[in-house]
Design an enzyme around this catalytic site. Structure first.
Site, mmCIF file in Angstrom:
data_model
loop_
_atom_site.group_PDB
_atom_site.id
_atom_site.type_symbol
_atom_site.label_atom_id
_atom_site.label_comp_id
_atom_site.label_asym_id
_atom_site.label_seq_id
_atom_site.Cartn_x
_atom_site.Cartn_y
_atom_site.Cartn_z
ATOM 1 N N SER A 130 0.827 -1.211 0.000
ATOM 2 C CA SER A 130 0.000 0.000 0.000
ATOM 3 C C SER A 130 0.857 1.255 0.000
ATOM 4 C CB SER A 130 -0.943 0.005 1.210
ATOM 5 O OG SER A 130 -0.238 -0.310 2.406
ATOM 6 N N ASP A 178 5.386 -7.081 2.611
ATOM 7 C CA ASP A 178 4.677 -7.584 1.433
ATOM 8 C C ASP A 178 5.643 -7.904 0.300
ATOM 9 O OD1 ASP A 178 1.971 -7.784 2.026
ATOM 10 O OD2 ASP A 178 1.541 -5.703 1.513
ATOM 11 N N LYS A 218 4.654 -11.434 3.433
ATOM 12 C CA LYS A 218 3.233 -11.689 3.172
ATOM 13 C C LYS A 218 3.005 -11.687 1.674
ATOM 14 C CE LYS A 218 -0.093 -8.522 3.793
ATOM 15 N NZ LYS A 218 -0.763 -8.488 2.452
ATOM 16 N N GLU A 234 -0.221 -12.603 -1.486
ATOM 17 C CA GLU A 234 -1.650 -12.765 -1.742
ATOM 18 C C GLU A 234 -1.931 -14.034 -2.530
ATOM 19 O OE1 GLU A 234 -2.412 -7.923 -2.158
ATOM 20 O OE2 GLU A 234 -2.991 -9.270 -3.787
ATOM 21 N N GLU A 243 -9.301 -9.948 3.841
ATOM 22 C CA GLU A 243 -9.682 -8.579 3.504
ATOM 23 C C GLU A 243 -11.058 -8.517 2.860
ATOM 24 O OE1 GLU A 243 -8.012 -4.610 1.146
ATOM 25 O OE2 GLU A 243 -6.728 -6.383 1.353
#
Length: 272
Positions: free
Chosen positions: A53, A91, A121, A123, A190
């Protein structure tokens, strides 16, 4: 019912599992630079996420996709230098792990060696299983991320709530169980229905961290700049603003401009 907070000198991946076992909720926020990370860590946060982000809030991009591995390492290095207590999770950015498990491992190793981060991390579920296993086999802790996965925004085409339909909800539960089975130490969920998130948290032994996933999970994460009100255009239902720094900073900077132009700053006490 709230549970008394235990004092931990240093948060590790094992600490988070223990916190879930003890019924203590886990607090998590993003940070991308030394100064902010120093404040966040000193305030007692359990986990700091150096999130992709940063692509949005630090670099001004519309999505998280443009940020590079080198940029993530830069941000993570800045955060690590500030932190004494929190677990720092970094991330893996878009394009560094999706298609090639060997590339995923190289990317994770660079983050761990060059930034000093404590975990990574990434996704996705079964489609990135081989990449996750390769990273875990190298001894690098991995946090999963399911539900709305911002790196896949062009695939989804929208940031709306995920897993509302039965089939997608079933797949999410299966992916969560798979991530636990192969060795992830925690999972971020999320923007999914609260009841589904509660179900996942109750079925897994590893911590489930929610963002827009209700209060039935094991902890919460927010983007720091949203939570303290530095950003003001982003207003999802799940966001609670604990400050309005956008307004406060605008007021302060405007006053500084006025004082400089009126030669009211610096005054006699503020010069040598």
């Amino acid at each position: 019912m709230s549970v008394a907070k235990k004092e931990y000198k240093r948060i590790t991946v094992k600490t988070l599992v223990d916190m879930k076992s003890n019924g203590e909720k886990i607090s998590m926020l993003t940070a991308y630079d030394y100064t902010m990370a120093k404040i966040v860590d000193g305030a007692g946060i359990d986990v700091i996420l150096v999130g992709d982000s940063a692509s949005n809030v630090m670099a001004g991009h519309e999505t998280t996709l443009p940020i590079t591995l080198d940029q993530m390492i830069y941000h993570a290095s800045s955060v690590i230098r500030a932190v004494d207590r929190a677990l720092v999770v970094v991330d893996l950015p878009f394009g560094t792990y999706q298609s090639d498990p060997k590339e995923a491992l190289r990317s994770a190793i660079r983050i761990m060696k060059e930034s000093g981060g404590h975990a990574v991390k990434l996704e996705g579920g079964r489609e990135v299983k081989d990449s996750i296993k390769r990273i875990l086999n190298a001894g690098i802790p991995v946090m999963g991320h399911l539900g709305l996965t911002p790196q896949s925004i062009y695939k989804f085409g929208t940031y709306t709530v995920r897993a509302k339909e039965e089939q997608e909800a079933k797949e999410l539960v299966e992916n969560a169980k798979m991530l636990e089975r192969i060795g992830c130490f925690a999972i971020v969920l999320e923007k999914i229905p609260a009841e589904l998130a509660r179900e996942v948290a109750s079925q897994l032994t590893i911590p489930i961290i929610g963002i827009g996933a209700g209060n039935g999970v094991d902890g919460q994460v927010l983007v720091l700049h949203d939570m303290i009100g530095m950003t003001h255009e982003f207003n999802p239902r799940f966001l609670r603003r604990y400050m309005n720094l956008y307004e406060d900073m605008t007021t302060a900077i405007s006053q500084y401009v006025d004082d400089v132009k009126a030669v009211e700053f610096p005054n006699d006490k503020e010069q040598y």
